[in-house]
Design a protein around this motif. Sequence first.
Motif, PDB file in Angstrom:
ATOM      1  N   UNK A   1      -0.502  25.547  25.664  1.00  0.00           N
ATOM      2  CA  UNK A   1      -0.388  24.112  25.946  1.00  0.00           C
ATOM      3  C   UNK A   1       0.286  23.371  24.793  1.00  0.00           C
ATOM      4  N   UNK A   2      -0.031  23.753  23.548  1.00  0.00           N
ATOM      5  CA  UNK A   2       0.572  23.065  22.398  1.00  0.00           C
ATOM      6  C   UNK A   2       2.077  23.258  22.364  1.00  0.00           C
ATOM      7  N   UNK A   3       2.513  24.482  22.650  1.00  0.00           N
ATOM      8  CA  UNK A   3       3.956  24.758  22.652  1.00  0.00           C
ATOM      9  C   UNK A   3       4.641  24.026  23.803  1.00  0.00           C
ATOM     10  N   UNK A   4       3.968  23.955  24.943  1.00  0.00           N
ATOM     11  CA  UNK A   4       4.547  23.247  26.096  1.00  0.00           C
ATOM     12  C   UNK A   4       4.737  21.770  25.742  1.00  0.00           C
TER      13      UNK A   4
ATOM     14  N   UNK B   1       8.352  17.189  24.485  1.00  0.00           N
ATOM     15  CA  UNK B   1       8.851  16.166  23.551  1.00  0.00           C
ATOM     16  C   UNK B   1      10.328  16.390  23.244  1.00  0.00           C
ATOM     17  N   UNK B   2      10.721  17.660  23.161  1.00  0.00           N
ATOM     18  CA  UNK B   2      12.131  17.970  22.886  1.00  0.00           C
ATOM     19  C   UNK B   2      13.022  17.554  24.059  1.00  0.00           C
TER      20      UNK B   2
ATOM     21  N   UNK C   1      11.014  21.951  32.501  1.00  0.00           N
ATOM     22  CA  UNK C   1      11.161  23.129  31.644  1.00  0.00           C
ATOM     23  C   UNK C   1      11.273  24.358  32.538  1.00  0.00           C
ATOM     24  N   UNK C   2      12.398  25.066  32.456  1.00  0.00           N
ATOM     25  CA  UNK C   2      12.577  26.328  33.179  1.00  0.00           C
ATOM     26  C   UNK C   2      12.363  27.458  32.177  1.00  0.00           C
ATOM     27  N   UNK C   3      11.341  28.284  32.432  1.00  0.00           N
ATOM     28  CA  UNK C   3      10.978  29.365  31.514  1.00  0.00           C
ATOM     29  C   UNK C   3      11.539  30.701  32.012  1.00  0.00           C
TER      30      UNK C   3
ATOM     31  N   UNK D   1       3.562  32.219  30.147  1.00  0.00           N
ATOM     32  CA  UNK D   1       3.223  30.792  30.097  1.00  0.00           C
ATOM     33  C   UNK D   1       1.770  30.570  30.520  1.00  0.00           C
ATOM     34  N   UNK D   2       1.034  29.874  29.673  1.00  0.00           N
ATOM     35  CA  UNK D   2      -0.370  29.583  29.975  1.00  0.00           C
ATOM     36  C   UNK D   2      -0.481  28.745  31.248  1.00  0.00           C
ATOM     37  N   UNK D   3      -1.483  29.035  32.056  1.00  0.00           N
ATOM     38  CA  UNK D   3      -1.799  28.350  33.307  1.00  0.00           C
ATOM     39  C   UNK D   3      -0.964  28.802  34.498  1.00  0.00           C
ATOM     40  N   UNK D   4       0.122  29.545  34.244  1.00  0.00           N
ATOM     41  CA  UNK D   4       0.947  29.981  35.371  1.00  0.00           C
ATOM     42  C   UNK D   4       0.600  31.417  35.758  1.00  0.00           C
TER      43      UNK D   4
END
Length: 461
Positions: free
Chosen positions: A291-294, A299-300, A312-314, A320-323
Motif C-alpha cells: 500500500x505504501x508503494x502504491x 503521487x507520482x 497505474x498499470x502494473x 501487487x498487494x490486494x490484487x
Amino acid sequence: MVARVALATQALFLILLVITPHLVLAGASHGGGKKGGAARHKNPAKPYKPMKRPAPHGKKPTAPHHKPAPTYKPVAPHKPAVVPPHKPAPTHKPVAPHKPAVVPTHKPAPTHKPAPTHKPVAPHKTAVVPPHKPAVVPPHKPAPTHKPVAPHKPVAPHKPAVVPPHKPVVNNRKPDAPFRPIVQSTSIPRPGTAAPVGPGGNAGKGNGAGITYHGGPLLSGEVNLSILFYGQWQSRSKDLIRSFINSFGIAGSAFCKWKGIVESYSKKPITFKVGTQQSDDNASLGKALNVDFIKMLVNKANPGKPKSIAVIFVHKDIGTQKLCRGKCYDHGSFDGKLPYLIVANPEVECPGSCGLPFTKASYGPPGPVVKPPNGDMGVDAAFVNFASGLASVLTNPLNAGFSKPGPKTWAIEAGNACKDNFGKLTIDAAGVGYNAVGEKNLRFVLPTIWDPTSNACWAPM
C-alpha cells in the motif's frame, strides 16, 4: 712508470757527459784539429798520413802543430732539472676501460613469437554452395476457377397423380459464400454474482440489487486519465491501451453504449482524455508493491488537475498487494481528493481468476475459453479489468457514491456486480472472441456492468 723512464734518461745523460771528452781526445790524437784525423780519413784501407801544409814563402816547414784540445771544463754535472717529482697525472682513475657501452645486447625484439602461427586458417573453402537451383516451382496453375454451380435446371415439373405441378426449386446459393462467425455465450457466473445471459442487452440478475447512492461526489464531464506504466510494458501494449480508451468516443459503437450505462448513474455525459502518460520501466520501487508503494506511485502520477484519475498499470512480473485474491483491480483515494485505479496484468500472478475468458477458470463452474483478440492473454484481460474498475471509480470515486456492502471489506459496485459475465461473444473461425470493435477496427472484450435502470447486468451484444 713515467718516473722510471725519467731516471733512466738522466743516467744516460750523465754517462754521455763523462764519455764525450775522452772521445774527443782520442780523435785529436789521430790528426788533431778540426781537419784531418781519423774523422777525416775516408779510406780506412790506407794508413792515415797527416797532410803537410806548404811552408809559407821564405819559411821552413815545421812539424805539424797539434794544438792541445781545449780542455773542456767539465761541464758542471748537469743537475738534472729539478723536475718536481712528476706527480703522476692525477692518475686519472684509469678511465674504466671503456666498457663499450653495454648496449643491451639488443635483444632482438622479442622475436614476437611468431604469432602462434595461426594454423593457416584452412583457406576458407568458400562453402561450395551448390548453385542455387531456383526452386522449380511448378507453374502456378490458377486455381480452377470454381465454375459457378450451373444454375439448377428446374426439374421438369413432376406431375404426380392428382398433384398440382411441382414448382422448380430455385437454388440461390452463391458459390463460396463468406464465413459467418459463430455467435455463442461465454457466460461464466460465479456464486453470488452473474446469472446466465438474458435476452437483448440484459445479461442476467447479477449481484447488484441493493446498490444505492450514499451522497458523495460522482465523476462526469471531461475526465482526465493520468496513466503510469509500472514495469516493462511493451510499446504495442501501451498503444493498445490508448486505442481502448479512445474507442469510448466512437458514436454508436459498443464502447459508446457501454459508457451510456455508466452515464445513467450521474445522468451526465462523460468523455475521457489521457492527460499524462509516464513509464517506470525499471520498477524503481521493486517487484512487490504494498500500500505504501502504491501511494508513492499515485503521487507520482498525480496531474494536479480536478476530475482526474491516477491509473497505474502494473506489469505481469510485479506482485501487487490486494490484487489476485478475489479482486482484479483496486481503487480508492489516499487524500480524499484524487481517486486512483490500479490494474495488473494477470498472466503470471492469477490467470485463473483474473484472466477470463481467455483462460480456464481456477474455481467455480468452467466456461468456454476464447483466444484473446489482440494476441496477448494478459493484456486483453487487463483491458477487461480496467473497464470494470473504470465503471466503479466513475460511480464511486471516494467510496461515498453508488455501492453496497460486499464480502470482507469490498464494496459491491457497478463494475463488479456482474463479475465474470461477458454476455454473448462473437467468435471467429480462428476461435478469437470479442464483443466490441473500437478504434482502427481493433477488437476487444468489454465486461458486463450493473444497469441501475433495469436493475440487471448489461453486456454489449
